[in-house]
Scaffold this active site. Structure first.
Site, PDB file in Angstrom:
ATOM      1  N   GLY A  10       0.807  -1.213   0.000  1.00 24.66           N
ATOM      2  CA  GLY A  10       0.000   0.000   0.000  1.00 24.66           C
ATOM      3  C   GLY A  10       0.840   1.264   0.000  1.00 24.66           C
ATOM      4  N   TYR A 122     -17.422   3.003   7.944  1.00 24.90           N
ATOM      5  CA  TYR A 122     -15.959   2.952   7.874  1.00 24.90           C
ATOM      6  C   TYR A 122     -15.354   3.207   9.258  1.00 24.90           C
ATOM      7  CZ  TYR A 122     -11.196   4.237   6.458  1.00 24.90           C
ATOM      8  OH  TYR A 122      -9.822   4.313   6.328  1.00 24.90           O
ATOM      9  N   LYS A 126     -13.288   0.559  11.948  1.00 27.31           N
ATOM     10  CA  LYS A 126     -11.969   0.898  12.487  1.00 27.31           C
ATOM     11  C   LYS A 126     -12.000   0.900  14.016  1.00 27.31           C
ATOM     12  CE  LYS A 126      -9.747   1.751   8.572  1.00 27.31           C
ATOM     13  NZ  LYS A 126      -8.603   0.935   8.125  1.00 27.31           N
TER      14      LYS A 126
END
Length: 223
Positions: A10, A122, A126
Site C-alpha cells: 500500500g 468505515y 476501524k
C-alpha cells in the site's frame, strides 16, 4: 529486532518497508503479501500467503513488533462484508497470533474518527478493530489516526484526488483543535511508524500502554 509488516504493497506500507530496511535496529522485516514484491534486500523475508488462512502461518508471527497498514475501500472490496474482512478480520487475526507468540508491540494504521459507536460504517469498523486489539492486552499498542493521506497511489480514487488538490488550502484553515483533520503525507506517517518501532529496540515498554497518534504527534514522531 524482527518486525512484521502487513500491507507492504500500500501507499503507506510501502514507505514503511523501505524505512525499516534502512534502519540498523531492524535485523529482519517479515512481510506477509498476496503477491511478491519487487523489492530485494538481505533483511527482507517475503511470504506469499492467503490472508484467509493466516493461522496456517502462525510461526511467522514470532517477531518483536507488528506494524499493520492493511486497508481497502468498500468500492475496491466490493461489499461491506469484504471490507470488514480486510480492515478488521485480517488485522485482528494477526493481532491474536502475535499475542500468542509474545509480540510486545502492535502499531496500527487506523483512521481519524475511528469509533465503535460511530454511525459511519468505515469509522465504526476501524473502532471495532481498535477495541478488539485493546482487549488483547498488548504491552504496547499504538493506534494511528491520520486524516486524508497524501501521496501518489497506484489506483485512482476520485474523491481522494479532489481532496488532495484542495488540502494545501484546507490545511491552513484547520487550526487549534481542528488540526487533527489536516491532510498528511503518507511518507510522514511511515517515518513516524518506523521511528516508533525502532525506539522500542532500546526502550521497551515498562508497563502496558495504549497510545492514540493524531496529526501533531505523528509529525513529531516523524522528525
Amino acid at each position: 529486532m524482527r518486525v512484521m509488516l502487513l500491507g507492504a504493497t500500500g501507499l503507506t506500507g510501502g514507505k514503511v518497508l523501505q524505512g525499516l530496511l534502512g534502519r540498523d535496529e531492524v535485523s529482519q522485516v517479515v512481510a506477509l503479501v498476496r503477491h511478491k514484491l519487487p523489492t530485494l534486500h538481505d533483511k527482507l523475508a517475503q511470504h506469499e500467503i492467503d490472508f484467509d488462512k493466516l493461522e496456517d502461518h502462525a510461526e511467522l508471527f514470532d517477531v518483536d513488533v507488528i506494524i499493520c497498514c492493511l486497508g481497502t475501500t468498500i468500492k475496491k472490496a466490493g461489499s461491506q462484508e469484504q471490507f470488514r474482512k480486510v480492515d478488521l478480520g485480517y488485522p485482528l487475526k494477526a493481532g491474536e497470533l502475535g499475542r500468542f507468540y509474545g509480540v510486545r508491540a502492535f502499531i496500527l494504521m487506523s483512521a481519524i474518527g475511528a469509533s465503535s459507536s460511530s454511525t459511519i460504517f468505515y469509522n465504526r469498523v476501524k473502532g471495532e478493530l481498535e477495541d478488539a486489539l485493546k482487549g488483547l492486552d498488548y504491552p504496547y499498542l499504538s493506534l494511528y489516526h491520520p486524516s486524508l493521506l497524501l501521496g501518489d497511489r497506484k489506483e485512482q480514487r476520485t474523491a481522494e484526488a479532489l481532496g488532495i488538490k484542495a488540502m494545501p488550502l484546507v490545511n491552513r484553515l484547520l487550526l487549534g483543535p481542528l488540526d487533527k483533520y489536516r491532510g498528511i503525507e503518507a511518507s510522514t506517517v511511515a517515518d513516524a511508524m518506523v521511528n516508533e518501532a525502532c525506539s522500542l529496540a532500546s526502550e521497551p515498554a515498562a508497563e502496558r500502554v495504549v497510545l492514540i497518534r493524531k496529526y501533531d504527534e505523528i509529525v513529531q514522531l516523524a522528525e
